[in-house]
Design a protein around this motif. Structure first.
Motif, PDB file in Angstrom:
ATOM      1  N   LEU A 180      10.786   5.652 -23.658  1.00 32.89           N
ATOM      2  CA  LEU A 180      10.363   4.300 -23.888  1.00 32.89           C
ATOM      3  C   LEU A 180       8.907   4.086 -24.050  1.00 32.89           C
ATOM      4  N   ALA A 181       8.186   4.592 -23.135  1.00 30.68           N
ATOM      5  CA  ALA A 181       6.752   4.598 -23.369  1.00 30.68           C
ATOM      6  C   ALA A 181       5.895   5.113 -24.577  1.00 30.68           C
ATOM      7  N   ASP A 182       6.718   6.173 -24.982  1.00 32.15           N
ATOM      8  CA  ASP A 182       6.265   6.739 -26.074  1.00 32.15           C
ATOM      9  C   ASP A 182       6.676   6.036 -27.433  1.00 32.15           C
ATOM     10  N   SER A 183       7.913   5.242 -27.468  1.00 24.93           N
ATOM     11  CA  SER A 183       8.022   4.556 -28.512  1.00 24.93           C
ATOM     12  C   SER A 183       7.837   3.015 -28.618  1.00 24.93           C
ATOM     13  N   SER A 184       7.206   2.475 -27.415  1.00 22.24           N
ATOM     14  CA  SER A 184       6.712   1.177 -27.467  1.00 22.24           C
ATOM     15  C   SER A 184       5.483   0.990 -26.806  1.00 22.24           C
ATOM     16  N   GLU A 185       4.708   0.095 -27.607  1.00 23.71           N
ATOM     17  CA  GLU A 185       3.198   0.004 -27.253  1.00 23.71           C
ATOM     18  C   GLU A 185       3.384  -1.443 -26.069  1.00 23.71           C
ATOM     19  N   HIS A 186       4.467  -1.859 -25.769  1.00 23.34           N
ATOM     20  CA  HIS A 186       4.852  -2.940 -24.800  1.00 23.34           C
ATOM     21  C   HIS A 186       4.940  -2.319 -23.351  1.00 23.34           C
ATOM     22  N   LEU A 187       5.370  -0.920 -23.352  1.00 21.42           N
ATOM     23  CA  LEU A 187       5.372  -0.316 -21.962  1.00 21.42           C
ATOM     24  C   LEU A 187       3.884   0.222 -21.747  1.00 21.42           C
ATOM     25  N   GLU A 188       3.120  -0.504 -21.004  1.00 17.26           N
ATOM     26  CA  GLU A 188       1.721  -0.217 -20.878  1.00 17.26           C
ATOM     27  C   GLU A 188       1.353   0.895 -20.031  1.00 17.26           C
ATOM     28  N   ALA A 189       2.384   1.116 -19.114  1.00 13.95           N
ATOM     29  CA  ALA A 189       1.834   2.386 -18.076  1.00 13.95           C
ATOM     30  C   ALA A 189       3.119   2.643 -17.163  1.00 13.95           C
ATOM     31  N   VAL A 190       3.073   4.019 -17.023  1.00 11.23           N
ATOM     32  CA  VAL A 190       4.146   4.561 -15.907  1.00 11.23           C
ATOM     33  C   VAL A 190       3.706   5.148 -14.769  1.00 11.23           C
ATOM     34  N   HIS A 191       3.606   4.327 -13.620  1.00 10.69           N
ATOM     35  CA  HIS A 191       2.781   4.772 -12.548  1.00 10.69           C
ATOM     36  C   HIS A 191       3.877   5.496 -11.584  1.00 10.69           C
ATOM     37  N   ALA A 192       3.416   6.595 -10.843  1.00  9.03           N
ATOM     38  CA  ALA A 192       3.941   7.090  -9.785  1.00  9.03           C
ATOM     39  C   ALA A 192       3.838   6.171  -8.546  1.00  9.03           C
ATOM     40  N   LEU A 193       5.092   5.914  -7.913  1.00 14.61           N
ATOM     41  CA  LEU A 193       5.152   4.923  -6.834  1.00 14.61           C
ATOM     42  C   LEU A 193       6.374   5.202  -5.954  1.00 14.61           C
ATOM     43  N   ASP A 194       6.032   5.683  -4.692  1.00 16.53           N
ATOM     44  CA  ASP A 194       7.033   5.638  -3.646  1.00 16.53           C
ATOM     45  C   ASP A 194       6.549   4.190  -2.690  1.00 16.53           C
ATOM     46  N   ILE A 195       7.485   3.649  -2.753  1.00 12.42           N
ATOM     47  CA  ILE A 195       7.164   2.259  -1.964  1.00 12.42           C
ATOM     48  C   ILE A 195       7.094   2.361  -0.587  1.00 12.42           C
ATOM     49  N   THR A 196       7.618   3.407  -0.008  1.00 13.52           N
ATOM     50  CA  THR A 196       7.601   3.655   1.688  1.00 13.52           C
ATOM     51  C   THR A 196       6.115   4.334   1.757  1.00 13.52           C
ATOM     52  N   ASP A 197       5.303   4.655   0.943  1.00 15.61           N
ATOM     53  CA  ASP A 197       4.186   5.765   1.033  1.00 15.61           C
ATOM     54  C   ASP A 197       2.995   4.854   1.126  1.00 15.61           C
ATOM     55  N   PRO A 198       2.169   4.671   2.221  1.00 14.52           N
ATOM     56  CA  PRO A 198       1.093   3.682   2.146  1.00 14.52           C
ATOM     57  C   PRO A 198      -0.104   4.232   1.072  1.00 14.52           C
ATOM     58  N   ASP A 199      -0.122   5.705   0.759  1.00 13.45           N
ATOM     59  CA  ASP A 199      -1.069   6.299  -0.173  1.00 13.45           C
ATOM     60  C   ASP A 199      -0.765   5.951  -1.358  1.00 13.45           C
TER      61      ASP A 199
END
Ligand SMILES: NC(=O)c1ccc[n+]([C@@H]2O[C@H](COP(=O)([O-])OP(=O)(O)OC[C@H]3O[C@@H](n4cnc5c(N)ncnc54)[C@H](OP(=O)(O)O)[C@@H]3O)[C@@H](O)[C@H]2O)c1
Length: 230
Positions: free
Chosen positions: A44-63
């Motif tokens: 989706l990110a490759d095909s659409s400029e509307h997907l601004e970014a894909v971030h790595a996020l584990d919501i349990t990990d404070p860092d």
């Protein structure tokens, strides 16, 4: 055009939110635990400029959450959709599974608050000022006629009451914060017997989010618009 931040965007309801929002021309910042393995999201990110970014996020990990906050330093977010979640049963009165109970709490309740804290500066710069927490009817005390599911039910009930406090605390700044039940949906979590498809659930939820105003803040809203008892 609004800008959405969506957690757990690699599969299930998070991916469907992303698909539908970018298809109608909104901007999405997607977050998921393992972007390297999130093939559909990457496509989706490759095909659409509307997907601004894909971030790595584990919501349990404070860092990991701190890294998200950093990446949003010069950005704004109009709508935060806290979708990432886990369902564990948590055992029975003779044999509770405290690891499962703690694990669901860490994700569904505490992890969601971590993300909200990290996103607050970007949300304050945004124009939408909406925080949508994906809860579940299983977190409703009034609706609990089936018992069991200690881990999931406790964690979602905790998310519900936290959302009510958020709605009160952030109201003076014009924020609308509410919880939604997406229905019993055919995803990995809901399984194949789910009553509705992700497409139906999410198209309805997007309508609910679009229309949400101050009267909806602090409320528990079903995908079809019905109110759910706390
Ligand atoms: N499906 C239903 O019938 C139903 C009903 C009521 C409520 N809900 C709620 O709707 C939301 C989405 O459910 P779903 O059906 O799409 O579930 P799903 O298919 O199991 O997907 C769960 C998503 O949450 C992510 N996630 C789990 N733990 C995470 C963590 N620590 N950090 C970041 N992301 C994490 C998963 O990432 P990974 O791929 O890395 O595991 C995945 O993207 C959940 O909050 C769920 O409780 C679903």
């Amino acid at each position: 055009m609004m800008k959405y931040l969506i957690t757990g965007a690699n599969r299930g309801l998070g991916l469907e939110f992303t698909r539908q929002l970018i298809a109608r021309g909104d901007q999405v910042i997607a977050a998921c635990r393992n972007p390297d393995k999130a093939d559909e999201l990457t496509q989706l990110a490759d095909s659409s400029e509307h997907l601004e970014a894909v971030h790595a996020l584990d919501i349990t990990d404070p860092d990991s959450v701190a890294a998200l906050a950093k990446s949003l330093e010069n950005d704004n977010v109009d709508v935060l959709i806290n979708n990432a979640g886990r369902l564990s049963r948590g055992g029975s009165p003779n044999d509770f599974d405290f690891d499962e109970i703690q694990g669901d709490f860490a994700i569904n309740a505490i992890g969601t608050l971590r993300v909200i804290e990290a996103a607050m500066p970007a949300l304050r710069r945004g124009k939408g000022k909406k925080i949508v927490n994906i809860s579940s009817k299983m977190g409703s005390i009034g609706d609990n006629s089936g018992g069991g599911s200690y881990a999931y039910r406790m964690s979602k009930a905790a998310l519900n009451i936290a959302t009510r406090s958020l709605a009160i605390d952030l109201r003076p700044e014009g924020f609308i914060a509410f919880v939604v039940h997406p229905g019993w949906v055919q995803t990995d979590m809901g399984g194949p017997n789910g009553l509705i498809t992700p497409e139906t659930s999410i198209s309805n939820l997007i309508e609910r989010i679009d229309k949400a105003d101050m009267n909806d803040s602090g409320q528990f809203i079903e995908w079809n618009g019905n109110r759910i008892p706390w």
